[in-house]
Enzyme design. Structure first.
Site: not given
Ligand code: BV8
Ligand code: ZN
Length: 280
Positions: A129, A132, A181, A121, A219, A69, A104
């Protein structure tokens, strides 16, 4: 970009009063911020981002995840908003009820003129932390050998000033300890398996439910529940316009698919919607 699709999308934008702009990593690609789909570089190329971005990975190896990160945060510091970010700000300036929702974790919307996007996100600039949840200060970017940091000479607090800093350490890095903490500080992002911030998710669903146009930009719509936001708008009858160089699962629900990079398409769309406004 020209053509009938752009003209059709421009009519929809010009007619909108409560648009939602929903963005993913592609929005920042032209600013040099790698998308999630892009191959990782350097030491990180042997890791799957979806594995590193998990509580389990942080528990197993906090220095590896914190280092990743910090590398990404330094990359974003060196990045600048692109014409796409500025076009989104122009839409929000023109239509005060615009809501910008982003997946993002970079701060390029804010630096591009959108002060408060709905962050589904989290952010690379809000460490806390891991025990905490006490907010933690941003680690100074200058390596200890560089002495006290220079005051930000007018440079944006989150960007630019450090770009002259010698290449900082790119690898595992021990996270700072919480001042309260002593537990390790973690990045203020939502990891896979973690719930989204409930206020942000509620604000996003509310905006998508009440919008009269949803613009989805850069996206792949594969990560949930974020990927459902455009579906909420479509289900309630709002037209959806997609900006992406390639097809995505959202194609079928879109009134218009604009195939091109956000940094080119969005300024062209704003110019076509409001020819009188010189933008980008
Ligand atoms: C949760 C922060 C439960 C961290 C991120 C339902 C179905 C299937 C799976 C699930 C579901 N529900 C939950 C899940 C599990 C999971 C999930 O979705 N898995 C996927 C992979 C199958 N979801 C989770 O775990 C979520 N949490 O469900 O918790 C829960 C509920 C209650 C209580 C407790 C627990 C949390 C998901 C969030 C994870 N964190 N980011 C970090 O950044 O390090 S996600 C991260 O990846 C990004 O934030 C973003 O969301 C994702 C990437 O996707 P995009 O942004 O679309 O980027 P990508 O690279 O994929 O695509 C880029 C696009 O741009 C392409 O299409 C490309 O063609 C295009 N492009 C390229 N260049 C350009 C362009 N477009 C325009 N102009 C350009 N120049
Ligand atoms: Zn702490």
């Amino acid at each position: 970009m020209t053509g009938p699709e752009l003209a059709e999308a421009a009519l929809l934008l010009a007619a909108a009063r409560r648009p939602v702009v929903f963005t993913g990593a592609g929005m920042s690609a032209e600013s040099g911020v790698p998308t999630f789909r892009d191959a990782q570089t350097g030491l990180w190329q042997r890791y799957d981002p979806q594995e590193l971005a998990t509580p389990a990975a942080f528990r197993a190896d906090p220095a590896l995840v914190w280092g990743w990160y910090e590398t990404r945060r330094r990359g974003v510091r060196r990045a600048l908003p692109n014409p796409g970010h500025r076009a989104v700000a122009a839409i929000a300036a023109r239509l005060p009820e615009t809501v910008v929702i982003t997946q993002n974790v970079d701060d390029l919307h804010e630096r591009g003129g959108v002060p408060a996007p709905v962050r589904l996100h989290g952010s690379l600039f809000a460490p806390r932390c891991s025990a905490c949840a006490r907010p933690a200060p941003l680690p100074s970017d200058l390596p200890p050998s560089a002495g006290p940091p220079e005051p930000h000479g007018g440079a944006e607090p989150h960007g630019g000033a450090e770009s002259h800093a010698p290449e900082a350490h790119d690898g595992p890095l021990d996270p700072p300890a919480c001042a309260d903490c002593g537990a390790p500080v973690r990045p203020g992002v939502v990891w896979f398996g973690e719930a989204l911030p409930s206020a942000a998710l509620a604000a996003a669903v509310e905006a998508a439910s009440g919008c009269d146009l949803l613009l989805t930009v850069g996206t792949s719509a594969l990560v949930h529940p974020a990927a459902e936001i455009p579906l909420v708008a479509a289900r309630l009858g709002a037209p959806v316009v997609q900006v992406n160089p390639v097809p995505t699962p959202l194609d079928a629900i879109c009134a218009v698919n604009l195939r091109g990079p956000a940094g080119e398409v969005l300024p062209a769309l704003v110019r076509a919607a409001w020819p009188d406004d010189a933008v980008g």
